[in-house]
Design a protein around this motif. Structure first.
Motif, PDB file in Angstrom:
ATOM      1  N   LEU A 275       0.844  -1.140   0.125  1.00 27.55           N
ATOM      2  CA  LEU A 275       0.077   0.060   0.191  1.00 27.55           C
ATOM      3  C   LEU A 275       0.899   1.365   0.020  1.00 27.55           C
ATOM      4  O   LEU A 275       0.595   2.119  -0.751  1.00 27.55           O
ATOM      5  CB  LEU A 275      -0.911  -0.109   1.242  1.00 27.55           C
ATOM      6  N   ALA A 276       2.028   1.398   0.758  1.00 28.93           N
ATOM      7  CA  ALA A 276       2.821   2.359   0.857  1.00 28.93           C
ATOM      8  C   ALA A 276       3.499   2.819  -0.415  1.00 28.93           C
ATOM      9  O   ALA A 276       3.472   3.686  -0.833  1.00 28.93           O
ATOM     10  CB  ALA A 276       3.904   2.036   1.793  1.00 28.93           C
ATOM     11  N   VAL A 277       3.898   1.790  -1.186  1.00 26.04           N
ATOM     12  CA  VAL A 277       4.445   1.797  -2.718  1.00 26.04           C
ATOM     13  C   VAL A 277       3.515   2.264  -3.722  1.00 26.04           C
ATOM     14  O   VAL A 277       3.741   3.358  -4.128  1.00 26.04           O
ATOM     15  CB  VAL A 277       5.212   0.547  -2.961  1.00 26.04           C
ATOM     16  N   LYS A 278       2.193   1.514  -3.496  1.00 26.10           N
ATOM     17  CA  LYS A 278       1.420   1.997  -4.651  1.00 26.10           C
ATOM     18  C   LYS A 278       0.479   3.218  -4.474  1.00 26.10           C
ATOM     19  O   LYS A 278       0.328   3.762  -5.329  1.00 26.10           O
ATOM     20  CB  LYS A 278       0.232   0.975  -4.627  1.00 26.10           C
ATOM     21  N   GLU A 279       0.476   3.943  -3.281  1.00 24.24           N
ATOM     22  CA  GLU A 279      -0.100   5.016  -2.927  1.00 24.24           C
ATOM     23  C   GLU A 279       0.757   6.268  -3.045  1.00 24.24           C
ATOM     24  O   GLU A 279       0.206   7.240  -3.046  1.00 24.24           O
ATOM     25  CB  GLU A 279      -0.846   4.975  -1.416  1.00 24.24           C
ATOM     26  N   ASN A 280       1.995   6.137  -3.141  1.00 19.96           N
ATOM     27  CA  ASN A 280       2.896   7.086  -3.215  1.00 19.96           C
ATOM     28  C   ASN A 280       3.951   6.884  -4.366  1.00 19.96           C
ATOM     29  O   ASN A 280       4.806   7.848  -4.638  1.00 19.96           O
ATOM     30  CB  ASN A 280       3.910   7.102  -2.005  1.00 19.96           C
ATOM     31  N   SER A 281       3.665   5.944  -5.436  1.00 20.82           N
ATOM     32  CA  SER A 281       4.299   6.095  -6.684  1.00 20.82           C
ATOM     33  C   SER A 281       3.621   5.210  -7.637  1.00 20.82           C
ATOM     34  O   SER A 281       2.645   4.501  -7.475  1.00 20.82           O
ATOM     35  CB  SER A 281       5.739   5.156  -6.461  1.00 20.82           C
ATOM     36  N   ASP A 282       4.019   5.301  -9.061  1.00 26.60           N
ATOM     37  CA  ASP A 282       3.584   4.271  -9.969  1.00 26.60           C
ATOM     38  C   ASP A 282       4.437   3.122 -10.428  1.00 26.60           C
ATOM     39  O   ASP A 282       4.231   2.646 -11.398  1.00 26.60           O
ATOM     40  CB  ASP A 282       3.235   5.168 -11.402  1.00 26.60           C
ATOM     41  N   LEU A 283       5.567   2.942  -9.474  1.00 25.74           N
ATOM     42  CA  LEU A 283       6.447   1.969  -9.897  1.00 25.74           C
ATOM     43  C   LEU A 283       6.003   0.387  -9.540  1.00 25.74           C
ATOM     44  O   LEU A 283       4.678   0.253  -8.680  1.00 25.74           O
ATOM     45  CB  LEU A 283       7.648   2.026  -8.524  1.00 25.74           C
ATOM     46  N   PRO A 284       6.485  -0.542 -10.189  1.00 28.98           N
ATOM     47  CA  PRO A 284       5.856  -1.850 -10.170  1.00 28.98           C
ATOM     48  C   PRO A 284       6.586  -2.221  -8.664  1.00 28.98           C
ATOM     49  O   PRO A 284       7.403  -1.914  -8.077  1.00 28.98           O
ATOM     50  CB  PRO A 284       6.801  -2.581 -11.258  1.00 28.98           C
ATOM     51  N   VAL A 285       5.523  -3.151  -8.359  1.00 25.27           N
ATOM     52  CA  VAL A 285       5.728  -3.892  -6.789  1.00 25.27           C
ATOM     53  C   VAL A 285       5.949  -5.326  -6.997  1.00 25.27           C
ATOM     54  O   VAL A 285       5.404  -5.990  -7.468  1.00 25.27           O
ATOM     55  CB  VAL A 285       4.747  -3.363  -5.861  1.00 25.27           C
ATOM     56  N   PHE A 286       7.192  -5.622  -6.417  1.00 24.65           N
ATOM     57  CA  PHE A 286       7.526  -7.275  -6.327  1.00 24.65           C
ATOM     58  C   PHE A 286       7.769  -7.403  -5.000  1.00 24.65           C
ATOM     59  O   PHE A 286       8.361  -6.710  -4.304  1.00 24.65           O
ATOM     60  CB  PHE A 286       9.199  -7.284  -7.129  1.00 24.65           C
ATOM     61  N   VAL A 287       7.297  -8.675  -4.428  1.00 26.83           N
ATOM     62  CA  VAL A 287       7.162  -9.184  -2.873  1.00 26.83           C
ATOM     63  C   VAL A 287       7.802 -10.693  -2.976  1.00 26.83           C
ATOM     64  O   VAL A 287       7.370 -11.186  -3.960  1.00 26.83           O
ATOM     65  CB  VAL A 287       5.953  -9.095  -2.662  1.00 26.83           C
ATOM     66  N   THR A 288       9.181 -10.836  -2.390  1.00 31.06           N
ATOM     67  CA  THR A 288       9.179 -12.119  -1.858  1.00 31.06           C
ATOM     68  C   THR A 288       9.142 -12.333  -0.452  1.00 31.06           C
ATOM     69  O   THR A 288       9.711 -11.537   0.421  1.00 31.06           O
ATOM     70  CB  THR A 288      10.681 -12.374  -2.223  1.00 31.06           C
ATOM     71  N   MET A 289       8.619 -13.331  -0.020  1.00 34.43           N
ATOM     72  CA  MET A 289       8.528 -13.791   1.423  1.00 34.43           C
ATOM     73  C   MET A 289       9.754 -14.811   1.536  1.00 34.43           C
ATOM     74  O   MET A 289      10.159 -15.553   0.748  1.00 34.43           O
ATOM     75  CB  MET A 289       7.317 -14.128   1.857  1.00 34.43           C
ATOM     76  N   THR A 290       9.845 -15.263   2.919  1.00 29.26           N
ATOM     77  CA  THR A 290      11.006 -16.080   3.478  1.00 29.26           C
ATOM     78  C   THR A 290      10.341 -17.440   3.875  1.00 29.26           C
ATOM     79  O   THR A 290       9.669 -16.866   5.113  1.00 29.26           O
ATOM     80  CB  THR A 290      12.021 -15.441   4.143  1.00 29.26           C
ATOM     81  N   PHE A 291      10.326 -18.525   3.640  1.00 27.07           N
ATOM     82  CA  PHE A 291       9.557 -19.622   4.133  1.00 27.07           C
ATOM     83  C   PHE A 291      10.464 -20.530   4.665  1.00 27.07           C
ATOM     84  O   PHE A 291      11.641 -20.729   4.110  1.00 27.07           O
ATOM     85  CB  PHE A 291       8.715 -20.220   3.017  1.00 27.07           C
ATOM     86  N   GLU A 292      10.056 -21.155   5.719  1.00 22.94           N
ATOM     87  CA  GLU A 292      10.801 -22.216   6.538  1.00 22.94           C
ATOM     88  C   GLU A 292      10.528 -23.648   5.996  1.00 22.94           C
ATOM     89  O   GLU A 292       9.993 -23.641   4.970  1.00 22.94           O
ATOM     90  CB  GLU A 292      10.640 -22.085   7.977  1.00 22.94           C
ATOM     91  N   ALA A 293      11.456 -24.536   6.313  1.00 29.44           N
ATOM     92  CA  ALA A 293      11.475 -25.947   5.802  1.00 29.44           C
ATOM     93  C   ALA A 293       9.820 -26.550   5.865  1.00 29.44           C
ATOM     94  O   ALA A 293       9.540 -27.359   4.926  1.00 29.44           O
ATOM     95  CB  ALA A 293      12.324 -26.915   6.396  1.00 29.44           C
ATOM     96  N   HIS A 294       9.024 -26.072   6.801  1.00 33.46           N
ATOM     97  CA  HIS A 294       7.808 -26.527   7.005  1.00 33.46           C
ATOM     98  C   HIS A 294       6.674 -25.920   6.195  1.00 33.46           C
ATOM     99  O   HIS A 294       5.498 -25.953   6.534  1.00 33.46           O
ATOM    100  CB  HIS A 294       7.466 -26.520   8.339  1.00 33.46           C
TER     101      HIS A 294
ATOM    102  N   ASP B 229       3.072  -6.839  -8.765  1.00 35.47           N
ATOM    103  CA  ASP B 229       3.290  -7.331 -10.302  1.00 35.47           C
ATOM    104  C   ASP B 229       4.156  -8.275 -10.432  1.00 35.47           C
ATOM    105  O   ASP B 229       4.028  -8.981 -11.573  1.00 35.47           O
ATOM    106  CB  ASP B 229       4.061  -5.969 -10.887  1.00 35.47           C
ATOM    107  N   ALA B 230       4.664  -8.883  -9.349  1.00 35.33           N
ATOM    108  CA  ALA B 230       5.440 -10.061  -9.565  1.00 35.33           C
ATOM    109  C   ALA B 230       5.575 -10.465  -7.725  1.00 35.33           C
ATOM    110  O   ALA B 230       5.587  -9.787  -6.997  1.00 35.33           O
ATOM    111  CB  ALA B 230       6.714 -10.334  -9.875  1.00 35.33           C
TER     112      ALA B 230
END
Length: 310
Positions: A141-160, A182-183
């Motif tokens: 929300l902070a990126v999209k509401e303050n710019s027109d830049l594409p947003v990529f998100v990666t999370m970190t998952f554990e072995a479970h 966007d990705a």
């Protein structure tokens, strides 16, 4: 970036972002090495550039942030002007309420301030190494509401196959696609072999491009230092499967170097297999998703606030 800075002398406890001002030539050189290896995207040295993490750095986070982007631009302009510069935003450093003490508004303002400072000098914003889905939502929300830049998100998952705060891959996809990223994808924590079942779930449900940036295997300690067991040849071989499955953006995280990126550039196919994602309807909490597959779903009362016998 971290692995390369350690090779250049970064000591335990030092703040990598300080090098943007005190050793800019090192940062520019690292970016150049990745560009020369064939990287299409370079991430600015801004992972922790927020007011909370930089409060003991001796510099204003805004100066470190701007210097990082300028270093990336210098390297890009000298090696490959067509490459993309990524504003790299990592976890703020405190959990949001109710798990922590940081409020939504405080987190939002921190991320928005980072974006507003450099939005005209970067091509994309990457929220990476995320463990808390609420912080992810705040960041998007902070990126999209303050710019027109594409947003990529990666999370970190554990072995479970869950994040530190309990989010599973399907819930991650359902929530962030609802917020129009966007990705999306995974980075850090695990190596390419261990991440495979998690990525298969992402590919099954994600309609946007999928990102995979594993570590160079599972970390281990040698002589008091963190090491990663995979060499570039083994890493590239393991990453072949991701291209076959349809992953669109491939790179490396902890323990990887320009040698790894050069190997990926040389051996990855130019195009990945097209994916067909079946449409689905679902609702998600922070940790669980229910898919409505055409069957009747019965919602029963879980609490009995009125004291009914039945």
């Amino acid at each position: 970036m971290g692995s390369m800075l350690q090779k250049k002398g970064l000591k335990a406890g030092e703040i990598p972002e300080v090098y943007n001002i005190e050793h800019p030539e090192m940062i520019v050189d690292i970016h150049k090495q990745y560009l020369q290896a064939g990287a299409d995207f370079i991430t600015a040295n801004t992972f922790g550039c927020n007011p909370l993490k930089m409060q003991d750095s001796g510099y204003c986070y805004c100066d470190l942030l701007k210097a990082a982007v300028q270093n990336a631009k210098k390297a890009r302009d000298e090696v490959n002007p067509d490459a993309y510069i990524v504003l790299d935003i990592g976890p703020i450093g405190q959990l949001l309420e109710p798990l922590g003490t940081l409020t939504f508004d405080e987190a939002y303002e921190m991320i928005a301030s980072q974006v507003l400072m450099v939005k005209d000098d970067v091509d994309v914003v990457l929220l990476e190494t995320m463990t808390d889905l609420y912080e992810v939502k705040t960041g998007i929300l902070a990126v999209k509401e303050n710019s027109d830049l594409p947003v990529f998100v990666t999370m970190t998952f554990e072995a479970h196959q869950r994040t530190l705060t309990g989010t599973d891959p399907l819930t991650f996809v359902n929530v962030v696609e609802g917020l129009k990223v966007d990705a999306l994808g995974v980075n850090c924590s695990l190596g390419p072999i261990e991440l495979l079942p998690i990525v298969k779930t992402l590919l099954k449900y994600a309609s946007v491009p999928v990102i995979v940036q594993p570590n160079a295997g599972l970390p281990c300690l040698e002589h008091g230092q963190t090491c990663y067991p995979m060499n570039s040849v083994d890493f590239v071989e393991a990453m072949q499967e991701y291209a076959k499955l349809g992953v669109n953006i491939i790179g490396g995280c902890c323990g990887t170097t320009p040698e790894f990126i050069a190997g990926l550039k040389q051996h990855m196919p130019t195009y990945t297999q097209p994916r067909v994602v079946s449409p689905y309807t679902a609702v998600s909490s922070a940790q669980q998703t229910v898919i409505f597959d055409g069957h009747v779903v019965v919602c029963g009362e879980r609490l009995n606030p009125t004291g009914k016998r039945n």
